[in-house]
Design a protein around this motif. Structure first.
Motif, short mmCIF file in Angstrom:
data_model
loop_
_atom_site.label_atom_id
_atom_site.label_comp_id
_atom_site.label_asym_id
_atom_site.label_seq_id
_atom_site.Cartn_x
_atom_site.Cartn_y
_atom_site.Cartn_z
N MET A 42 -26.80 -3.62 -56.10
CA MET A 42 -28.13 -3.25 -55.61
C MET A 42 -28.46 -3.98 -54.31
O MET A 42 -29.11 -3.41 -53.42
N ALA A 43 -28.03 -5.23 -54.17
CA ALA A 43 -28.24 -5.95 -52.91
C ALA A 43 -27.46 -5.28 -51.78
O ALA A 43 -27.95 -5.20 -50.65
N GLY A 44 -26.27 -4.79 -52.08
CA GLY A 44 -25.50 -4.05 -51.08
C GLY A 44 -26.20 -2.78 -50.65
O GLY A 44 -26.21 -2.42 -49.46
N PHE A 45 -26.83 -2.08 -51.60
CA PHE A 45 -27.60 -0.89 -51.25
C PHE A 45 -28.79 -1.25 -50.36
O PHE A 45 -29.11 -0.53 -49.42
N SER A 46 -29.44 -2.37 -50.66
CA SER A 46 -30.58 -2.79 -49.84
C SER A 46 -30.15 -3.12 -48.41
O SER A 46 -30.82 -2.75 -47.45
N PHE A 53 -31.00 2.77 -41.87
CA PHE A 53 -32.23 3.56 -41.79
C PHE A 53 -32.76 3.58 -40.36
O PHE A 53 -32.99 2.54 -39.76
N ALA A 54 -32.95 4.78 -39.85
CA ALA A 54 -33.49 4.94 -38.50
C ALA A 54 -34.69 5.89 -38.59
O ALA A 54 -34.52 7.11 -38.65
N PRO A 55 -35.89 5.34 -38.63
CA PRO A 55 -37.06 6.21 -38.77
C PRO A 55 -37.35 6.97 -37.48
O PRO A 55 -36.98 6.56 -36.38
N SER A 56 -38.02 8.08 -37.64
CA SER A 56 -38.41 8.85 -36.46
C SER A 56 -39.55 8.13 -35.74
O SER A 56 -40.29 7.35 -36.34
N LEU A 66 -44.34 -0.49 -45.77
CA LEU A 66 -44.09 -0.52 -47.21
C LEU A 66 -42.59 -0.43 -47.50
O LEU A 66 -42.08 -1.15 -48.36
N PHE A 67 -41.88 0.40 -46.77
CA PHE A 67 -40.44 0.52 -46.96
C PHE A 67 -39.72 -0.79 -46.64
O PHE A 67 -38.91 -1.27 -47.42
N TRP A 68 -39.99 -1.35 -45.46
CA TRP A 68 -39.32 -2.59 -45.06
C TRP A 68 -39.66 -3.73 -46.01
O TRP A 68 -38.78 -4.52 -46.38
N SER A 74 -36.71 -6.43 -52.62
CA SER A 74 -35.59 -6.03 -53.48
C SER A 74 -34.34 -6.84 -53.16
O SER A 74 -33.64 -7.32 -54.06
N LEU A 75 -34.05 -7.01 -51.89
CA LEU A 75 -32.88 -7.79 -51.49
C LEU A 75 -33.00 -9.25 -51.94
O LEU A 75 -32.04 -9.81 -52.48
#
Length: 102
Positions: A42-46, A53-56, A66-68, A74-75
């Motif tokens: 899960m840490a690898g996924f984070s 992730f590259a937001p528009s 909120l995402f960051w 989580s990490l």
């Protein structure tokens, strides 16, 4: 003869208790290893989400925050989980074999 039989019975009971303790330790060690492995994945996924992730440019700033934030929390929790389960696996073996006698 009766004292020898009593001593033999006590030693068999003590040996059975030690064998049971080792089986219990093996179960706990396996469980901790499994939890630590899952937390590492899960840490690898984070980390992948943080890197890839590259937001528009017109994305909502509140949702990005909120995402960051949730990704960093989580990490951090997953790294703490990996560190804790590793420490318990290393130090738990010596503590469990010594038991209450110290």
């Amino acid at each position: 003869m009766l004292a020898a039989d009593k001593l033999l019975l006590e030693s068999r009971i003590a040996r059975g208790a030690v064998q049971l303790k080792w089986k219990e330790f093996g179960l706990h060690h396996l469980n901790l290893t499994t939890v630590g492995t899952q937390a590492a994945v899960m840490a690898g996924f984070s980390i992948t989400a943080l890197i890839e992730f590259a937001p528009s440019p017109d994305a909502n700033r509140a949702l990005l925050f909120l995402f960051w934030t949730s990704n960093m929390v989580s990490l951090a929790c997953n790294i703490l989980c990996v560190a804790t389960t590793t420490m318990l696996s290393v130090y738990g073996s010596s503590l469990s074999t010594r038991g209450a006698d110290g």
